[in-house]
Design a protein around this motif. Structure first.
Motif, PDB file in Angstrom:
ATOM      1  N   LEU A   1       1.273   6.604  -6.908  1.00 49.84           N
ATOM      2  CA  LEU A   1      -0.095   7.048  -7.155  1.00 49.84           C
ATOM      3  C   LEU A   1      -0.924   5.980  -7.844  1.00 49.84           C
ATOM      4  O   LEU A   1      -1.809   6.297  -8.653  1.00 49.84           O
ATOM      5  N   ARG A   2      -0.643   4.732  -7.562  1.00 49.48           N
ATOM      6  CA  ARG A   2      -1.426   3.658  -8.169  1.00 49.48           C
ATOM      7  C   ARG A   2      -2.804   3.586  -7.522  1.00 49.48           C
ATOM      8  O   ARG A   2      -2.955   3.753  -6.326  1.00 49.48           O
ATOM      9  N   GLY A   3      -3.814   3.342  -8.318  1.00 48.32           N
ATOM     10  CA  GLY A   3      -5.181   3.226  -7.846  1.00 48.32           C
ATOM     11  C   GLY A   3      -5.864   4.554  -7.594  1.00 48.32           C
ATOM     12  O   GLY A   3      -6.936   4.594  -6.996  1.00 48.32           O
ATOM     13  N   ARG A   4      -5.244   5.652  -8.049  1.00 52.52           N
ATOM     14  CA  ARG A   4      -5.868   6.961  -7.841  1.00 52.52           C
ATOM     15  C   ARG A   4      -6.428   7.495  -9.160  1.00 52.52           C
ATOM     16  O   ARG A   4      -5.931   7.186 -10.225  1.00 52.52           O
TER      17      ARG A   4
ATOM     18  N   ASP B   1       2.442   1.545  -3.448  1.00 52.61           N
ATOM     19  CA  ASP B   1       1.460   2.021  -4.415  1.00 52.61           C
ATOM     20  C   ASP B   1       1.213   3.512  -4.255  1.00 52.61           C
ATOM     21  O   ASP B   1       1.034   4.240  -5.243  1.00 52.61           O
ATOM     22  N   GLY B   2       1.238   3.980  -2.992  1.00 54.44           N
ATOM     23  CA  GLY B   2       1.030   5.406  -2.768  1.00 54.44           C
ATOM     24  C   GLY B   2       2.150   6.253  -3.337  1.00 54.44           C
ATOM     25  O   GLY B   2       1.919   7.375  -3.788  1.00 54.44           O
TER      26      GLY B   2
ATOM     27  N   LYS C   1       0.827  -1.202   0.000  1.00 53.36           N
ATOM     28  CA  LYS C   1       0.000   0.000   0.000  1.00 53.36           C
ATOM     29  C   LYS C   1       0.860   1.251   0.000  1.00 53.36           C
ATOM     30  O   LYS C   1       0.562   2.232  -0.708  1.00 53.36           O
ATOM     31  N   GLU C   2       1.926   1.243   0.798  1.00 49.21           N
ATOM     32  CA  GLU C   2       2.828   2.398   0.827  1.00 49.21           C
ATOM     33  C   GLU C   2       3.565   2.556  -0.493  1.00 49.21           C
ATOM     34  O   GLU C   2       3.751   3.684  -0.981  1.00 49.21           O
TER      35      GLU C   2
END
Length: 685
Positions: A682-685, A678-679, A675-676
């Motif tokens: 900016l994945r999934g945004r 991906d953040g 999750k960190e």
């Protein structure tokens, strides 16, 4: 004959300001000894018991808890200066006993000396209500369960009349210090006094998860902690964790480990904060003895000593520790506010608290972090396999070579002793964790990303038959490694190594994401713990007699401490004996500290023994030497490791005590979750 002394005559009409200092000192006239009025006696007692509104809150909440309350409500105005009202649902007070409750030294808690020596209630001195009523306007409203109505007593007028109230007691304190205006001038702002009142209730709430607490200020609810435990239902430890989370925040529980330790008559429970959660101020340190919050130097010193090996710099640890001990072995009647205690055997309590916290912090947290992450994700928690079963459940990544024991008793600590760190031990194929001899040899290879190839023979120690057999077995099992990677990625808390970054960090992949390991810091802790276990293998610390005893001028307290602590000093490898009434002689010191200053060592040990009835000076000095040796013996930066060597380091970290911090208290590894990561992109945004 000497000169005639000058006689000073004081003129009673002369102003005091015109009298010189010697003359003023001779102008004191004798006053008769008389009994003080009861009101003045109570006001003097109030100076000890009632320091500020928070002191009143503490005393009244103590009484509510002793009455068996399950819900306590505190109402304040102007930070407690204008009004303090404490309501409870306890047993109440019969109307005929209400006037007695306001008398000095009137209490229902004790009746004789035996009760005082084994007191188990929060209050027992019987002077709080009398002291508070002497400096405020107080009213008592109470109703026992067997009574049809409540009765209200006005402390100033003594009027007793019926009133409406459910079962329990309400104590109202208005206009605190109205009769002593000088005391009122020393109070701080309303916000500051309110903060102290909240902290006073917070300390009670942390010790009693079975009681609900609510704090109102100026008609607004500022804090509320509901009861998390019902006697006879649920787990008390889980209830305590929920109360700690409610009062101190969820971070306190997530960044701490449970403490559960019992030795002899002492039981220590609670939670000890992780080194990473240390703060700059000691504002999250709570110690309780038989449910009573105390500030005790023995407990504080013991907790601090447990963090010496894992805390960086001057940070302050966080903890909530609960000590349960026979009331007859602790004296709570040593301070008017009952915030200090005296133990019959301070060393016994000190050792129990220190070992309790040390044991709680020793377990590696990698497996715990992986289990918590898996639980949060809804996946079954993966358990780290026992080291004995690595050859069956995992690819047998070579473990670190166990070094030979260093004979401190025979040689002491000299520079050439460091060579023992690189001395290869004779190993056999029956030792599965001794395949990494190459890490103990220096390497001149450039740093970079490691490959799966074995290290060149030039950097490995001279092979023998046993080494060859183990190396062949490691290479054979390493060939199976690619086929089993996916199966073992979730079973290893620190994952599998994938690369080495700039010869400093190891990058590993586990079920949660990526792990970054400081290889020098991690290996330093592993070597350090091994050295400590070797030195601690004996019950007594090896002692070395001095050819010429070192003498020093000692204070009477140092002489008395040396005479009383002969056995303790012997366990520490020291012999300190009186040389004269004002001189002590150091005849022997620990072998590992033979090159140090024996006088400074003796003074430090005696000072701690006098203050805490226990000392960690010798162990602290010894550990500093071992930490230095471990630092020199650990693998250095820019040292190229193979994947097998990196995985061996990770596996060893998972089974080594306190491997989450290096010897200096710095972290050895960090987890970056998916999750960190991906953040970051900016994945999934």
């Amino acid at each position: 004959m000497g000169p005639t002394p000058k006689i000073l005559r004081v003129n009673p009409t002369q102003p005091t300001s015109e009298i010189s200092a010697p003359e003023a000192s001779l102008s004191v006239t004798r006053r008769p000894i008389r009994d003080l009025p009861d009101e003045l006696i109570s006001q003097i007692a109030a100076g000890e018991v009632v320091e500020r509104p928070a002191s009143v809150v503490r005393e009244l909440v103590d009484n509510a808890l002793d009455a068996g309350a399950t819900q306590i409500t505190v109402r304040l105005l102007a930070g407690g200066v204008r009004l303090i009202a404490v309501e409870d649902d306890g047993l109440g007070i019969p109307p005929e006993e209400l006037p007695v409750a306001l008398r000095r030294h009137a209490t229902s808690k004790i009746t004789n000396l035996h009760d005082l020596e084994t007191v188990a209630t929060m209050g027992f001195r019987g002077e709080a209500l009398a002291a508070i009523s002497s400096v405020s306007e107080m009213a008592l409203l109470s109703r026992p369960p067997t009574q049809a109505s409540a009765f209200l007593l006005d402390a100033r007028s003594g009027e007793l009349r019926p009133a409406a109230r459910s079962q329990g007691t309400t104590v109202e304190v208005k206009e605190l210090f109205f009769s002593t205006p000088a005391r009122r001038k020393f109070l701080k702002t309303d916000a500051t006094e309110l903060a102290h009142c909240i902290e006073s209730v917070r300390r009670h709430a942390l010790a009693r998860p079975d009681v609900g607490f609510a704090i109102w200020h100026e008609g607004k609810l500022v804090e509320q902690w509901r009861a998390t435990f019902v006697p006879g239902e649920g787990n008390p430890q889980d209830a305590l964790a929920r109360r700690l989370s409610d009062v101190l925040g969820e971070d306190f529980v997530t960044q701490s480990v449970a403490v559960q330790h019992r030795v002899g008559p002492v039981t220590v429970t609670g939670r000890a904060g992780l080194p990473d959660a240390a703060r700059s101020r000691p504002d999250h340190q709570y110690c309780y003895v038989n449910g009573r919050f105390v500030r005790d130097k023995v407990l504080t010193h013991a907790a601090r000593a447990a963090y010496e090996d894992v805390l960086n710099g001057h940070k302050q640890p966080i903890y909530a520790l609960y000590v349960e001990i026979d009331p007859a072995r602790v004296d709570v009647n040593v301070h008017p506010t009952k915030i200090e205690v005296r133990f019959r055997d301070s060393r016994e309590v000190h050792q129990a608290v220190r070992h309790a916290v040390e044991n709680a912090l020793a377990a590696p947290r990698a497996a715990l972090a992986a289990a918590q992450a898996a639980h949060a994700a809804g996946a079954p928690a993966a358990t780290a396999p026992h080291p004995q079963g690595l050859e069956q459940k995992q690819p047998a990544a070579p473990m670190w070579q166990a070094q030979a024991a260093m004979k401190f008793e025979d040689r002491g600590h000299r520079v050439q002793d460091l060579q023992a760190l690189w001395s290869p031990r004779e190993i056999t194929p029956s030792v599965p964790d001794a395949a990494l001899g190459g890490l103990w040899a220096p390497s001149a290879q450039p740093a970079g990303v490691a490959s799966a190839e074995a290290a060149p023979s030039a950097v490995a120690p001279a092979p023998n038959a046993a080494n060859s057999a183990v190396d062949d077995a490691a290479r054979a099992e390493a060939m199976v490694w690619p086929e089993q990677r996916s199966d073992n990625a979730s079973t290893w808390p620190l994952g599998r190594a994938v690369a080495q970054l700039h010869g400093v960090y190891i990058l590993a992949e586990n079920a949660q994401g990526m792990v970054v390991v400081d290889m020098h810091a991690a290996h330093e802790r592993i070597v350090y713990e091994r050295l400590k276990s070797q030195v601690d293998s004996g019950a007594r610390i090896a002692s070395q007699p001095l050819l010429i005893p070192a003498t020093f001028a000692a204070t009477p307290q140092e002489v008395a401490t040396a005479e009383e602590s002969t056995d303790v000093l012997a366990l520490l490898g020291m012999e300190v004996v009186p040389f004269s009434p004002k001189t002590l002689a150091v005849r022997a010191v620990p072998t590992t500290l033979a090159q140090g200053n024996p006088v400074e060592l003796a003074r430090s040990v005696l000072a701690e023994l006098a203050a805490h009835d226990a000392t960690t000076v010798v162990q602290r000095a010894r550990n500093e030497i071992l930490a230095t040796m471990a630092c020199h013996g650990a693998v250095r930066a820019n040292r190229k490791l193979t994947l097998d060597e990196m995985n061996a380091l990770l596996r060893q970290m998972e089974t080594t005590d306190r491997s989450d911090q290096c010897n200096h208290g710095r972290p050895t590894w960090r987890q970056l979750t998916m999750k960190e990561l991906d953040g970051l992109f900016l994945r999934g945004r």
